[in-house]
Scaffold this motif. Structure first.
Motif, PDB file in Angstrom:
ATOM      1  N   ASP A 105      86.384   8.763 -76.413  1.00 20.41           N
ATOM      2  CA  ASP A 105      85.975   7.970 -75.225  1.00 20.41           C
ATOM      3  C   ASP A 105      84.591   8.366 -74.741  1.00 20.41           C
ATOM      4  N   LEU A 106      83.658   8.387 -75.665  1.00 18.16           N
ATOM      5  CA  LEU A 106      82.285   8.748 -75.321  1.00 18.16           C
ATOM      6  C   LEU A 106      81.606   7.617 -74.562  1.00 18.16           C
ATOM      7  N   PRO A 107      80.568   7.932 -73.797  1.00 16.35           N
ATOM      8  CA  PRO A 107      79.762   6.845 -73.210  1.00 16.35           C
ATOM      9  C   PRO A 107      79.241   5.933 -74.313  1.00 16.35           C
ATOM     10  N   PRO A 108      79.206   4.621 -74.073  1.00 21.65           N
ATOM     11  CA  PRO A 108      78.801   3.688 -75.141  1.00 21.65           C
ATOM     12  C   PRO A 108      77.437   4.012 -75.736  1.00 21.65           C
ATOM     13  N   GLU A 109      76.552   4.557 -74.909  1.00 22.30           N
ATOM     14  CA  GLU A 109      75.203   4.844 -75.411  1.00 22.30           C
ATOM     15  C   GLU A 109      75.209   5.947 -76.465  1.00 22.30           C
TER      16      GLU A 109
ATOM     17  N   ALA B  18      77.838   6.666 -78.582  1.00 18.91           N
ATOM     18  CA  ALA B  18      78.533   6.216 -79.800  1.00 18.91           C
ATOM     19  C   ALA B  18      77.834   5.040 -80.467  1.00 18.91           C
ATOM     20  N   TYR B  19      76.962   4.369 -79.748  1.00 23.52           N
ATOM     21  CA  TYR B  19      76.361   3.123 -80.245  1.00 23.52           C
ATOM     22  C   TYR B  19      75.678   3.292 -81.609  1.00 23.52           C
ATOM     23  N   PRO B  20      74.792   4.300 -81.805  1.00 27.32           N
ATOM     24  CA  PRO B  20      74.147   4.424 -83.128  1.00 27.32           C
ATOM     25  C   PRO B  20      75.147   4.595 -84.257  1.00 27.32           C
TER      26      PRO B  20
END
Length: 1746
Positions: free
Chosen positions: A235-239, A241-243
């Motif tokens: 459940d990481l911040p989307p920023e 996990a995004y890459p």
């Protein structure tokens, strides 16, 4: 295992020698240890050895190394030997651990991870991440590789919650970022790279991922999938996990791509793409560090792969932060456009990103990147050929041109100094393909703004560029040229206006329209105020500069046109505006020679435009322009054209009517510059045309007549005037034309006479005996006026007025009045206006001079005043309105009296509507044109009364002009008159006005408009007074005429309101103070009237509202309560139009209102809305639905706690919801019910906790509505379902399915979400009442399902009510008739079972079990309850299986299949295996069976018997001897007792299988048909009581159907062969003989049966089989068994077989060997009984028929 603390204590405090000795003993022990015991030893040894490395003694360290070397050799090739992983990690994690200890620990930890279980791996891996950022770099890499490897092995498919929670605990940002970075590198890693590098990675990073060995393809795939699952679980911040997700979405493996795309959509869709850290990470992925300096080759990160680059570019095109990232964005763009490994897709994306950058980059960033990118774009465009048709190339070019356009808007200074870009784009417009031109066109248009304020030299170059490009054939080029001309340059700029003139004749409509807009010719013909037009001289000079040949012509009319006609037209119109604009600026005394010269040049251009090859439109505009110049500068025009009169005379024969008119006026102006003699000669020449024997063309005659009038009028005003003789000849000529020619020429001749009459009083003709001209022409004019030539009538009417301006003869004036009054019944509006104008001239005081009429482009007063609806134009208004006409003498007084009498006594109150219309037009004309005349001033009160009366006219023209007249009266009147007028209008609008003056009705008086009442029975009209009277008499109701009159009066009142509104709108602004006292009564009505169904009334009221109210919103807000109260009352009006208008007005007014504004009206609004939705009038119903939608929106917002204060939301809910539940949903009107349900659902959805106080009422209403609002057609279908073959349960399921999809069920679902413990106090009793008394399938199933869902939602809060619910629901399940409802209530009851006390639960289960002994309904209830208990409350019923399972088992054997099937399903649910379950609960089952057997019910006994059969069959399969013997005995008794033929098919397979699987003695082979091999070693001996088994077989044969026996013929013979084999005891054989005899007996009966119901062929086949296979074995038993009893039984059996065989003729003969054996046995038989039987057998054989 040894703990690290204990290990440490073992060496702590010991000397190096002691430690060495200890290690030596360990080594010895290690050497002597077997491999099987090595793992426990290592668990203590390894931590001890490695911890000893901290010693300073070399001997100790060497000893440790020796031990470790030995361990490595022993363990390396045996991966099954585990290592102490946990102990090693704890040793590694100790704070005092030295580097050497950690180095050795990490080696063995890596080795240990390969040897532990998956569970241990996945538990320990997250722990390794804690504080990993504090470890040495080399150790970090090893641990990260270990973790990722574990992730790939354990979590590639899924991840458990416990493990996910451990990963979530890694909350240190440095540890987390390190792990994410390593995961990203792993995701980027590809096993094979074409370039030899790793895209997105450096060689160091790639080696960090792989370690010492190359990773396999499958291993990489699993690791990547595992990483994606772990990252999702963290459940990481989307920023963050995004890459990772982006990289995964472009992986080369399909599973990774799918997973990556899925996570990108679900988990990362909310990522902030403007986060700088995220964008910088993505840019690093894209560009790598290959361009950075001072970076060694090992650490240089390669750019991303083309696929990843494309993905990243699509992301950059959505990020404003990316657009402002310099120089990363610039590097990306050039990499995409010019990179070595770029693709067409990347080029396209690069250009798209360029557009994005130019659009969103900050200006300071754009200044850095813009010039560089622009040069790159131009270079890229140069590399493409114009004809390139590749789709990707087109896309690249598209974005390139878009980028140029955007950059031009953002940074115009880049382009302003040169025209290179403009030239490039205009060239592209010509060169590029058609598909690209639109994009280039947009870019070119955007570029235009960049050149505003450019240097003069650049502007000059642009002018040349535009002029050159306008000649191109491509329409896009011309469009952009005109667009530049209209947008770039000022309006005074001559070259750009010239381009617009050229564009006016373009073939493309859009270019023509834009060109005309650039010249401002699409608006009024007069100059637009505020615009600075070019100087006339400058504009003409530029035109002549571009076309020097324009004025170089020798002969007028013979020139060739240089421009198209439309260009000339636009040019003339624009130059004329320039002329008028300059003329307005210059005073009459300031007209310089330069201006006069420009005017003359303009005239020359106009002469050139009159060329023969010009269009008619061109000639009209040119001649009109000359006339306008002449009207302003008559001396200049007269002097200029005096020498060219002959040319003008030629134009009098022009084919166009207007051109001839304009030229005739021009001649009149030019005449003033000629001598009287010359002008008189022209008149004589023109009149002579009509004395010729050969008639000229119509055009020639028309032009001559026009010219005669204008020139004669001009001569008559000069001194000396026209000679008398010439005047007489001219008048005679004109009179003759009127008398002899057609109406068209007669009208023109009359017009000429009128023009003469404006100058002088026309004398009588010499030969007319002093009769005036009008007297002479009376008959002819009367005939024309009564004709159909409207234009001729108009001209004649106006000319009569002109003739009478200076007329003194009362006779002539009377004739003129009679002629004009003869037009009073005309229905042509233009004729009425013309007559009104004529009457104005007769009345006197018209503010016009003869020069205005004769020497300007004046047409008529009607045109000048916009047909009485506007002010007179400037040419008239500049006259002094107070100046009385010099001819306003007493001899016109009688005329005024006659006009007044005619208007007020005959026309205005006439019974004919056309006469009233004519009177209105003429009266308005008089006050408009002669309003300041004293007589008019005195008559104003009377005029006002007349107009007030006329406001109610049905005729729109009459009504509008009456209201316009009232406005004019208001302007003309004094203060008291104005107040009186305002009061009259207000009373009319509010409906409180006095009765109007009555109009006498005659037969043909039109009461209604045609079609308003339809048609009579005979198809006739119903609109006149006579027709209405006839209809009333025909219907036998003469008084009906009064109803018609009442209706007519109501229609008139509506029309009066509309007319009053028109008048009101005109005076409201002037009468503001006078209206203030009336606003309170006016505003509510005005609001309503604006929504009147009649569009005309709407428009009128909107006019008055805008005039009366400055701020509409403020006015409505201030009077809101007053308005709403009035509208609510009018919603119940008896008039449908009032109801409709009120609903529409309310729908608009309540929008956006706050609660305090509508609180007291809210219930009333809903009431009137529902009433309107049930109105008898369709339009009212539609308006009611609209009001309902508006109130729905308002109510939803007011009750939404997120949009309205909670207290207000609760108040609104308290008002609305009870009303909707009682009045709305229970309404009999379908639309009201549907609307109410929809509103209730919305309220439930948005109101949140505010709905709780009403929960009980709401839920019960919705549940009851499930049935009450159901389609009644379904009830009908259900009643007749059986007749049409529809299954009732399926139909019920369909009904429930439909109900669950309804708004009611959706509302109930929303209710469940907000129910709390407090709500249950009121809700549960209401639900209980509904359970007991609810009616309808949907309601009953709905309440049961709702209770189930409610229990799931509130959980333990239901416990206080659980006992009551159980007592309520259990009887309902028992008594309910509907299977669907019974199932639903059973589920609810089972749900409650989870929350009742133990004793109550026990009682409920016992009561449920007891239902199985009841009727069918009770048994079904029992089944559904037990099924629900099993699925919903399995934990509760787990302790009651001893009670439940026997009932389920026994009920499986019910005769009713519907019941037995349900219990069969239950049996499958409750049991994992039948044998096991029977073993566990056999005692209870037998006890229940015994009760059933002792029952008096035959059904119970039968059911118990079948149960016994099942139990026995199960017991028969037990290995123990006591079970099997007893079981088979019981089985035989059951079969005999009940004699059920079905028992054969149930029991025989069991008997056959047991005989087949178990031998008679140890070592005996199975049946002949069984090919299976058995291994006797280690297998428990199975006991089979064969005697009992054969007895059961005999019983089965006794009760079986013969067809079942025939079906199992083969297996039956195998059984007999087995039983008669030598291995079996003689008792078994004896029993088998009895069984064969029973079979023979059954077959004998079949053969004797004469009905033929059985297949004799199959029976014969079985008999033959018995004879051939069984007889030898029977005989063999006699010979081998030496027991007399066996001999007797065998002989009897053989005799029966032979007897049976004799009865079947198809049985083939037995061989001689059998006969010999039988004879031998007979001879040696000692038992007399057996011997006798054998003798009979021999006798049968001897009698055998061969």
């Amino acid at each position: 295992m040894a703990e690290p603390a204990k290990v440490s204590s073992m060496v702590a405090g010991k000397s190096d020698a002691e430690v060495e000795e200890l290690l030596d003993r360990m080594l010895t022990r290690l050497a002597l240890c077997d491999d099987s015991k090595l793992e426990p030893l290592l668990s203590k040894l390894l931590p001890l050895c490695i911890s000893s490395l901290s010693s300073n003694s070399a001997a100790v360290r060497n000893k440790v190394l020796e031990i470790l070397s030995h361990v490595n050799k022993r363990v390396k090739l045996q991966p099954d030997i585990g290592l102490p992983l946990s102990e090693l990690w704890e040793l590694y994690s100790e704070s005092g651990a030295t580097p050497i200890i950690r180095n050795f620990c990490i080696v063995y930890i890596e080795m240990a991870f390969q040897r532990v279980s998956a569970k241990e791996k996945e538990d320990l891996a997250p722990i390794l991440l804690v504080n990993i950022s504090k470890l040495p770099l080399q150790h970090q890499e090893i641990i990260l590789r270990i973790i990722v490897k574990v992730i790939g092995e354990c979590h590639s498919s899924q991840i458990g919650d416990e493990v996910a929670a451990k990963y979530k605990k890694v909350n240190n940002s440095q540890d987390r970022d390190l792990f994410i970075e390593f995961c990203l590198h792993t995701m980027l890693y590809q096993r094979v790279s074409q370039s030899g590098g790793y895209p997105g990675l450096s060689f160091g990073q790639a080696n960090r991922v792989t370690g010492k060995q190359q990773l396999q393809k499958d291993e990489i795939l699993l690791r990547k999938l595992g990483i994606l699952n772990i990252i999702q679980a963290m459940d990481l911040p989307p920023e963050l996990a995004y890459p990772l997700y982006v990289v995964a979405s472009v992986d080369c493996e399909e599973p990774v791509v799918k997973r990556g795309e899925e996570l990108l959509k679900k988990k990362a869709s909310g990522a902030n793409l403007d986060d700088l850290n995220l964008i910088n990470r993505l840019f690093l992925l894209f560009n790598g560090t290959s361009g950075a300096e001072n970076v060694d080759s090992e650490s240089r990160v390669s750019p991303a792969s083309p696929a990843l680059k494309a993905k990243l570019m699509s992301i950059f095109c959505r990020s404003i932060a990316a657009a402002n990232s310099f120089p990363s964005a610039l590097q990306c763009i050039f990499c995409c456009i010019y990179g070595n490994d770029t693709t067409s897709r990347l080029k396209q994306l690069g250009m798209e990103f360029t557009v994005w950058v130019f659009k969103h980059a900050k200006i300071d960033q754009l200044k850095l990147m813009g010039p560089v990118i622009l040069s790159g774009i131009m270079k890229s465009l140069d590399n493409y050929s114009s004809s390139e048709a590749d789709a990707s190339a087109r896309e690249v070019k598209t974005y390139a041109f878009q980028a140029i356009g955007l950059l031009a808007q953002r940074m115009p200074n880049l382009f302003r100094e040169k025209i290179d870009m403009a030239a490039h784009l205009f060239h592209a417009l010509k060169a590029e393909s058609q598909s690209l031109r639109h994009v280039v066109q947009e870019a070119t248009i955007s570029l235009a703004a960049a050149y505003k304020g450019a240097p003069i030299a650049v502007i000059r170059d642009l002018e040349t560029l535009l002029l050159n490009n306008y000649q191109m054939e491509e329409s896009e080029v011309r469009f952009c040229v005109v667009r530049w001309a209209t947008s770039l340059f000022d309006f005074e700029h001559c070259p750009s206006r010239y381009i617009c003139m050229l564009g006016a004749s373009d073939t493309k409509l859009d270019i023509r329209e834009m060109s005309l807009e650039g010249l401002h010719l699409h608006k009024s013909e007069s100059p637009v105020s505020g615009l600075k037009y070019p100087k006339l001289q400058m504009m003409l000079d530029y035109i002549l500069q571009q076309q020097p040949k324009l004025l170089k012509s020798t002969e007028i009319g013979d020139q060739n046109l240089i421009f198209p006609s439309n260009t000339y037209v636009a040019m003339i119109k624009f130059l004329l505006k320039c002329f008028e604009s300059e003329l307005e600026q210059r005073k009459s005394s300031d007209r310089s020679s330069e201006f006069l010269s420009s005017v003359k040049t303009f005239c020359l251009l106009l002469e050139h435009s009159m060329s023969f090859e010009g269009s008619v439109d061109l000639h009209v505009n040119a001649s009109k322009a000359l006339l306008i110049i002449g009207s302003h500068m008559p001396e200049v025009l007269a002097s200029h054209y005096a020498p060219k009169v002959s040319w003008l005379k030629q134009l009098l024969s022009h084919v166009d009517w207007d051109t001839r008119e304009f030229v005739a006026r021009l001649l009149g102006i030019v005449s003033s510059g000629l001598p009287v003699a010359t002008s008189s000669a022209i008149v004589s020449e023109l009149t002579s045309l009509f004395s010729q024997t050969h008639k000229s063309r119509f055009e020639t005659q028309h032009g001559a007549l026009c010219a005669i009038g204008y020139i004669s009028a001009d001569i008559l005003c000069r001194t000396p005037s026209m000679p008398e003789l010439l005047l007489q000849n001219t008048l005679r000529c004109l009179v003759d034309v009127v008398k002899s020619e057609t109406s068209a020429l007669a009208a023109v001749a009359m017009q000429a006479l009128g023009h003469i009459g404006l100058r002088i009083s026309i004398p009588p003709l010499d030969d007319s005996n002093s009769d005036g001209i009008l007297t002479i022409l009376h008959d002819k004019l009367s005939k024309i006026i009564s004709g159909d030539d409207t234009k001729a009538i108009q001209k004649i009417a106006i000319s009569i007025g002109h003739i009478c301006v200076k007329e003194t003869s009362s006779t002539q004036l009377d004739v003129a009045l009679n002629l004009i009054f003869g037009l009073s019944r005309s229905k042509v509006e233009d004729v009425l206006f013309a007559a009104g104008e004529a009457l104005s001239f007769l009345w006197g005081g018209v503010p016009l001079t003869a020069d205005i009429i004769l020497k300007t482009n004046y047409t008529s007063l009607s045109m000048a005043s916009n047909f009485l609806m506007g002010d007179l134009n400037s040419s008239v208004s500049n006259q002094d309105p107070n100046r009385q006409s010099e001819y306003n003498k007493d001899y016109h007084a009688s005329v005024r009296d006659a006009i007044t009498k005619k208007l007020f006594d005959a026309l205005l109150y006439s019974s004919r509507k056309e006469e009233r219309c004519a009177g209105t037009v003429w009266l308005v004309s008089l006050i408009k044109y002669c309003g300041h005349h004293p007589t008019i001033q005195r008559m104003l009160p009377e005029i006002q009364e007349a107009f007030s009366h006329l406001l109610g006219e049905q005729n729109e023209l009459t009504q509008e002009l009456a209201s316009q007249g009232m406005s004019i009266v208001y302007d003309l009147g004094d203060e008291s008159m104005k107040n009186s007028l305002v009061n009259a209008l207000v009373t009319t609008l509010t409906g409180s006005g006095k009765r109007k003056r009555a109009i006498k009705l005659v037969e043909d008086t039109e009461v209604f408009q045609e079609g308003a009442l339809g048609e009579s029975a005979s198809g006739g009209k119903l609109n006149t007074y006579k027709e209405l009277c006839n209809l009333a008499n025909e219907m036998g109701q003469p008084d009906l005429i009064y109803k018609f009159m009442d209706l007519a009066n109501y229609q008139a009142s509506l029309n009066s309101k509309r007319g009053a509104a028109f008048g009101f709108s005109k005076i409201a602004k002037q009468a503001g103070d006078a209206l203030k006292p009336h606003l309170r009564s006016l505003i509510p009505r005005l609001v309503r009237y604006q929504y009147d169904p009649d569009k005309n009334v709407q428009d009128a009221m909107v006019h008055i509202w805008k005039s009366l109210v400055a701020d509409s919103k403020k006015t409505i807000d201030e009077n809101l309560d007053l308005i709403i109260d009035d509208l609510l009352v009018q919603c119940g009006s008896r008039l449908w139009r009032s109801r409709e208008a009120s609903c529409l007005a309310l729908a608009d007014i309540i929008q956006g209102r706050k609660f305090y504004e509508v609180e007291k009206h809210l219930k009333g609004l809903w009431t009137v809305a529902f009433r309107a939705m049930d109105d008898i009038k369709e339009t009212v119903r539609i308006s009611g639905e609209r009001l309902c939608r508006a109130i729905t929106t308002l109510t939803t917002r007011l009750c939404d706690v997120s949009l309205t204060d909670t207290s207000d939301a609760r108040k609104a809910m308290n008002i609305v919801l009870p009303f909707l539940l009682t009045e709305g949903i229970l309404s009999k009107v379908d639309s009201v019910r549907k609307a109410s349900i929809g509103v209730v659902m919305k309220l439930t959805k948005h109101a949140g906790t505010a709905i709780r106080p009403h929960m009980a009422d709401l839920v019960c209403c919705m549940l009851e509505s499930l049935s009450s609002l159901e389609d009644q057609g379904l009830n009908y279908v259900e009643l007749h379902a059986a007749n049409v073959g529809i299954q009732s349960d399926k139909l019920e399921n369909l009904r429930i399915s439909i109900a669950k999809g309804s708004l009611m069920w959706e509302t109930l679902d929303l209710c469940i979400r907000v129910i709390d413990a407090e709500s249950l106090d009121t809700l549960i009793p209401r639900l209980a009442h509904l359970v007991r008394s609810g009616v309808g399938l949907n309601t009953r199933v709905g309440v049961a399902n709702f209770i189930t869902l409610l229990l799931e939602s509130v959980g333990v809060d239901i416990k206080p009510y659980a006992n009551m619910l159980v007592r309520l629901l259990f009887p309902v399940v028992k008594e309910e008739k509907s299977i669907t409802a019974k199932r639903a209530f059973a589920s609810a009851c089972a749900k409650v079972l989870k929350y009742v006390p133990v004793l109550q639960a026990q009682k409920l289960i016992e009561d449920t079990v007891a239902l199985h002994a009841g009727d069918k309904n009770s048994q079904i209830a029992c089944a559904y309850l037990l099924k629900s208990y099993s699925s919903v409350a399995a934990d509760v019923v787990g302790g009651y299986h001893a009670v439940i399972i026997p009932v389920v088992f026994l009920s499986r054997f019910e005769d009713d299949k519907s019941i037995s099937n349900i219990f069969e399903e239950l049996w499958e649910e409750y049991t994992s295996g039948e044998r096991v379950t029977l073993n566990l609960y056999l005692g209870e089952i037998v006890s229940l069976i015994c009760e059933g057997m002792s029952s008096s019910s035959w059904a119970s006994k039968r059911k118990s018997a079948q149960a016994i059969l099942s139990v026995v069959s199960s017991a028969c399969s037990k290995k123990a001897k006591k079970y099997r013997e007893a079981a088979f005995s019981a089985l035989e008794q059951v079969i005999k007792a009940f004699g059920n033929p079905d028992f054969f098919n149930m029991v025989f397979p069991l008997l056959f299988d047991m005989t087949k699987s178990a031998p008679a003695k140890s070592g005996q082979q199975p049946l002949a048909g069984d090919t299976a091999k058995t291994d006797s070693d280690g297998v428990e001996e199975i006991f089979v009581p064969h005697t009992k088994l054969v007895e059961c077989l005999t019983s089965c044969i006794h009760v079986a159907n013969i067809n079942d026996i025939l079906e199992n013929q083969e297996n039956l013979m195998l059984l007999y062969a087995a039983f008669l084999s030598p291995e079996h005891k003689w008792t078994v054989k004896t029993t088998a003989f009895l069984s064969i005899k029973e079979l023979c007996s059954r077959l004998h009966n079949v053969i004797k049966d004469s009905s033929g119901s059985h297949d004799i062929t199959r029976v014969a086949s079985l008999v033959q089989e018995i004879f051939h296979s069984t007889s030898p074995k029977i005989l063999h038993c006699i010979s081998t068994v030496k027991i007399a009893q066996v001999h007797v039984s065998a002989s009897e059996c053989l005799l029966e077989v032979l007897k049976l065989s004799m009865e079947v003729p198809t049985v083939s003969a037995i061989d001689e060997g059998f006969k010999d054996e039988l004879l031998h046995q007979y001879e040696i038989e000692k038992n007399e009984e057996a011997k006798s039987l054998l003798r009979k057998c021999l006798n049968i054989l001897q009698d055998w028929k061969h």
